[in-house]
Design an enzyme around this catalytic site. Structure first.
Site, PDB file in Angstrom:
ATOM      1  N   ALA A 228      -3.846  -1.313  12.284  1.00 13.55           N
ATOM      2  CA  ALA A 228      -2.711  -1.782  11.569  1.00 13.55           C
ATOM      3  C   ALA A 228      -2.607  -3.338  11.892  1.00 13.55           C
ATOM      4  O   ALA A 228      -2.981  -3.768  12.871  1.00 13.55           O
ATOM      5  CB  ALA A 228      -1.466  -1.149  12.230  1.00 13.55           C
ATOM      6  N   ASP A 250      -4.116   4.070  14.490  1.00 17.09           N
ATOM      7  CA  ASP A 250      -3.480   3.156  15.050  1.00 17.09           C
ATOM      8  C   ASP A 250      -2.747   4.165  15.911  1.00 17.09           C
ATOM      9  O   ASP A 250      -2.318   5.400  15.582  1.00 17.09           O
ATOM     10  CB  ASP A 250      -2.126   2.548  14.003  1.00 17.09           C
ATOM     11  CG  ASP A 250      -1.568   1.208  15.045  1.00 17.09           C
ATOM     12  OD1 ASP A 250      -1.940   0.194  15.239  1.00 17.09           O
ATOM     13  OD2 ASP A 250      -0.458   1.518  15.434  1.00 17.09           O
ATOM     14  N   ASP A 277      -5.558   7.055  19.098  1.00 13.50           N
ATOM     15  CA  ASP A 277      -5.606   6.284  20.342  1.00 13.50           C
ATOM     16  C   ASP A 277      -6.900   5.924  20.721  1.00 13.50           C
ATOM     17  O   ASP A 277      -7.801   6.695  20.897  1.00 13.50           O
ATOM     18  CB  ASP A 277      -4.770   7.058  21.584  1.00 13.50           C
ATOM     19  CG  ASP A 277      -4.790   6.139  22.752  1.00 13.50           C
ATOM     20  OD1 ASP A 277      -5.313   5.095  22.949  1.00 13.50           O
ATOM     21  OD2 ASP A 277      -4.008   6.668  23.711  1.00 13.50           O
ATOM     22  N   ASP A 294     -11.456  -3.809  16.627  1.00 17.24           N
ATOM     23  CA  ASP A 294     -10.840  -5.028  16.657  1.00 17.24           C
ATOM     24  C   ASP A 294      -9.652  -4.869  17.930  1.00 17.24           C
ATOM     25  O   ASP A 294      -8.743  -4.466  17.321  1.00 17.24           O
ATOM     26  CB  ASP A 294     -10.019  -5.551  15.351  1.00 17.24           C
ATOM     27  CG  ASP A 294      -9.634  -6.715  15.401  1.00 17.24           C
ATOM     28  OD1 ASP A 294     -10.098  -7.909  15.589  1.00 17.24           O
ATOM     29  OD2 ASP A 294      -8.379  -6.888  15.098  1.00 17.24           O
ATOM     30  N   CYS A 346      -8.936 -11.836  18.210  1.00 19.21           N
ATOM     31  CA  CYS A 346      -8.354 -13.148  17.712  1.00 19.21           C
ATOM     32  C   CYS A 346      -8.248 -13.998  18.920  1.00 19.21           C
ATOM     33  O   CYS A 346      -7.224 -14.953  19.113  1.00 19.21           O
ATOM     34  CB  CYS A 346      -7.199 -13.035  16.770  1.00 19.21           C
ATOM     35  SG  CYS A 346      -5.997 -12.118  17.614  1.00 19.21           S
TER      36      CYS A 346
END
Length: 395
Positions: A228, A250, A277, A294, A346
């Site tokens: 998500a 998600d 999960d 990610d 990120c």
């Protein structure tokens, strides 16, 4: 709604609730009708004050006889708003910035400080931007409005040239990128975002580079473990020409719905979004040709887009790598032999990035590192990002 009033309300909410600036701005715009120049002005005020808070406070305290924190929250944020307009917004007349700040004080529980606000802002306007001299230990902290401990962290991790590049890029407007189903990477403007065509979704350049590094092929099965709101799943499906299977997971049903809604708008029928999960084993999921992992991270690559992240405590950030490593290990169990696993964040933080990958490779000899890259925001004019491409050579 007056954009200055809405900016003050939003800044107070961010300060009191600890909410993210981007979510607070989006919420304010959803419930208050602003258009064109007023909308842009409001957005610039909120992001600008959060972004430049340390610089603004340094300039204000030159003219105050007591610490800024001793003023009430309304007066404190009105002073920041006025100072930001005077020092960083060239098109706002000084008299308008000062007078409107005094008016805000009179309407927002800060009547007691109206005279002080008027006097201090006039001095700010008269003396312009003030910074410590370069020999002072707080020079970089005040110049770039970034806590010294984070500056030191960047300096220690990447050296002075890259650290300064990260800090320079973090202040000011950030480019908005999108992904066009046929054209690939495109640049957007804020106006575009509110009315996207059905072949475009918003996604930063760095995230698109990560999806391209995964290199998904038509007909394959791909798992996106922490998917998500869905941008990477969408790009993966497009790279596969909408042929194959993309399972997007998600933890929360409402976020799964965001993926489903986005896939439907874009006409991407191969995306199967479901609650899952990433920290738990689930053999029922089966195996994939490629897995994107990610992970939740500190977001230190996003300090230009989410400026409040820069004020996080480094010690809190250091709690993340065990979680990230666990998700990576669990994700790897869903990969076929000769399959590709991409680990990404990120974050601009070796502890969340290279060190997690290094530990994984040390404990999983059947995986080999194919590529590892840190994307620096000042070099690519996008968010800071990290990805590692891992290949499973045997069971």
């Amino acid at each position: 709604m007056n954009p200055r009033q809405l900016a003050l309300d939003t800044l107070l909410k961010i300060e009191q609730d600890g909410s993210y600036s981007n979510l607070s701005v989006a919420g304010a715009l959803k419930t208050n009708h602003l258009e064109g120049a007023d909308k842009a002005f409001f957005t610039s005020l909120v992001y600008g004050v959060v972004e430049r808070k340390l610089t603004l406070d340094f300039n204000l305290e030159i003219y105050l006889t007591q610490p800024l924190k001793k003023l009430g929250p309304e007066a404190r944020n009105i002073l920041r708003l006025g100072t930001y307009q005077l020092l960083f917004m060239d098109k706002i007349p000084a008299h308008a910035a000062i007078n409107e700040s005094v008016n805000l004080a009179k309407k927002n529980k800060a009547q007691y400080a109206a005279g002080l606000i008027n006097a201090v802002l006039r001095k700010v306007d008269q003396n312009k931007l003030q910074l410590p001299t370069e020999d002072k230990p707080n020079y970089l902290e005040i110049k770039y409005s970034c806590p010294q401990e984070l500056i030191d962290y960047f300096l220690d991790s990447y050296g002075k040239e890259k650290a300064i590049g990260i800090l320079e890029h973090a202040n000011g407007p950030q480019k908005i990128y999108g992904r066009h189903k046929e054209k690939g990477l495109i640049e957007l403007t804020p106006e575009d975002i509110s009315n996207l065509p059905n072949n475009v979704h918003v996604q930063d350049k760095a995230s698109q580079l990560c999806c391209e590094a995964l290199d998904p092929k038509p007909g394959e099965t791909v798992f996106d473990m922490c998917a998500a709101p869905g941008g990477k799943s969408f790009t993966i499906a497009e790279l596969m020409n909408n042929e194959g299977i993309v399972k997007s997971f998600d933890l929360y049903p409402q976020r799964v719905k965001l993926i489903e809604d986005g896939a439907k708008r874009l006409g991407l029928t191969i995306i199967n979004a479901q609650v899952g999960d990433a920290e738990q084993d689930n053999e029922a999921l089966g195996l994939a040709d490629r897995v994107l992992c990610d992970v939740p991270c500190s977001g230190l690559g996003d300090i230009g887009r989410k400026p409040e992240i820069r004020y996080k405590k480094v010690k809190d950030i250091d709690l993340l790598p065990p979680l990230q490593y666990n998700i990576l290990v669990k994700s790897a169990r869903h990969l076929k032999v000769y399959g590709t696993l991409v680990y990404s964040t990120c974050a601009l933080n070796p502890k969340e990035n290279e060190e997690v990958v290094e530990k994984f490779l040390k404990e999983n000899a059947n995986f080999k590192l194919k590529e590892q890259r840190t994307i620096f925001p000042h070099e690519e004019d996008c968010d800071g990002f990290f990805y590692a491409v891992l290949v499973k050579e045997n069971d």
